[in-house]
Design a protein around this motif. Structure first.
Motif, short mmCIF file in Angstrom:
data_model
loop_
_atom_site.label_atom_id
_atom_site.label_comp_id
_atom_site.label_asym_id
_atom_site.label_seq_id
_atom_site.Cartn_x
_atom_site.Cartn_y
_atom_site.Cartn_z
N SER A 45 -29.73 7.62 -55.82
CA SER A 45 -30.82 6.91 -56.47
C SER A 45 -32.10 7.16 -55.70
O SER A 45 -32.11 7.12 -54.46
CB SER A 45 -30.54 5.41 -56.52
N THR A 101 -36.65 6.57 -56.00
CA THR A 101 -37.74 5.88 -56.67
C THR A 101 -38.89 6.85 -56.83
O THR A 101 -39.37 7.44 -55.86
CB THR A 101 -38.20 4.65 -55.86
N GLY A 113 -42.56 4.23 -58.72
CA GLY A 113 -42.13 2.85 -58.89
C GLY A 113 -40.91 2.66 -59.78
O GLY A 113 -40.51 1.52 -60.03
N HIS A 114 -40.32 3.73 -60.26
CA HIS A 114 -39.15 3.63 -61.15
C HIS A 114 -37.93 4.24 -60.48
O HIS A 114 -38.00 5.33 -59.94
CB HIS A 114 -39.41 4.35 -62.48
N GLN A 115 -36.81 3.52 -60.57
CA GLN A 115 -35.54 4.02 -60.05
C GLN A 115 -34.97 5.05 -61.01
O GLN A 115 -35.01 4.87 -62.22
CB GLN A 115 -34.55 2.89 -59.90
N THR A 116 -34.45 6.12 -60.47
CA THR A 116 -33.71 7.10 -61.26
C THR A 116 -32.63 7.67 -60.38
O THR A 116 -32.67 7.51 -59.16
CB THR A 116 -34.64 8.22 -61.82
N SER A 117 -31.65 8.30 -60.97
CA SER A 117 -30.61 8.93 -60.17
C SER A 117 -30.64 10.43 -60.42
O SER A 117 -30.95 10.89 -61.51
CB SER A 117 -29.23 8.35 -60.47
N ASN A 170 -38.60 10.71 -51.30
CA ASN A 170 -39.04 10.27 -52.62
C ASN A 170 -40.41 10.86 -52.98
O ASN A 170 -40.66 11.18 -54.14
CB ASN A 170 -39.11 8.75 -52.70
#
Length: 85
Positions: free
Chosen positions: A18, A20, A23-27, A50
């Motif tokens: 995971s 960021t 400001g958005h979480q993604t995998s 990140n």
């Protein structure tokens, strides 16, 4: 007869992490060698992992036909090998 040998540690499938971005979480799923290369590139550039991924993502989105993020990262890393950057 094959002249191809497995890499050290053998063939290993993708590992999901995971991250960021903006400001958005993604995998993202990448093979361990790509994660190691990405971490090394981030260190060379003195960036958090990140932040480097976010920069690659911005360049990816600007492409005429954006690939998925994992493909963009792999392509970008592969290009670094030949460019000396």
């Amino acid at each position: 007869m094959s002249d191809v040998t497995p890499p050290p540690g053998g063939f290993v499938g993708p590992v999901k992490r995971s991250v960021t971005i903006a400001g958005h979480q993604t995998s993202i799923s990448l093979e361990p060698g790509f994660w190691a290369a990405l971490e090394a590139e981030a260190a060379v550039r003195e960036l958090p992992l990140n932040a480097l991924i976010a920069r690659i993502d911005v360049a990816r989105i600007a492409a005429d036909e954006p690939p998925n993020l994992a493909s963009a990262i792999r392509s970008w890393l592969f290009a670094q090998v030949g460019s000396g950057d």
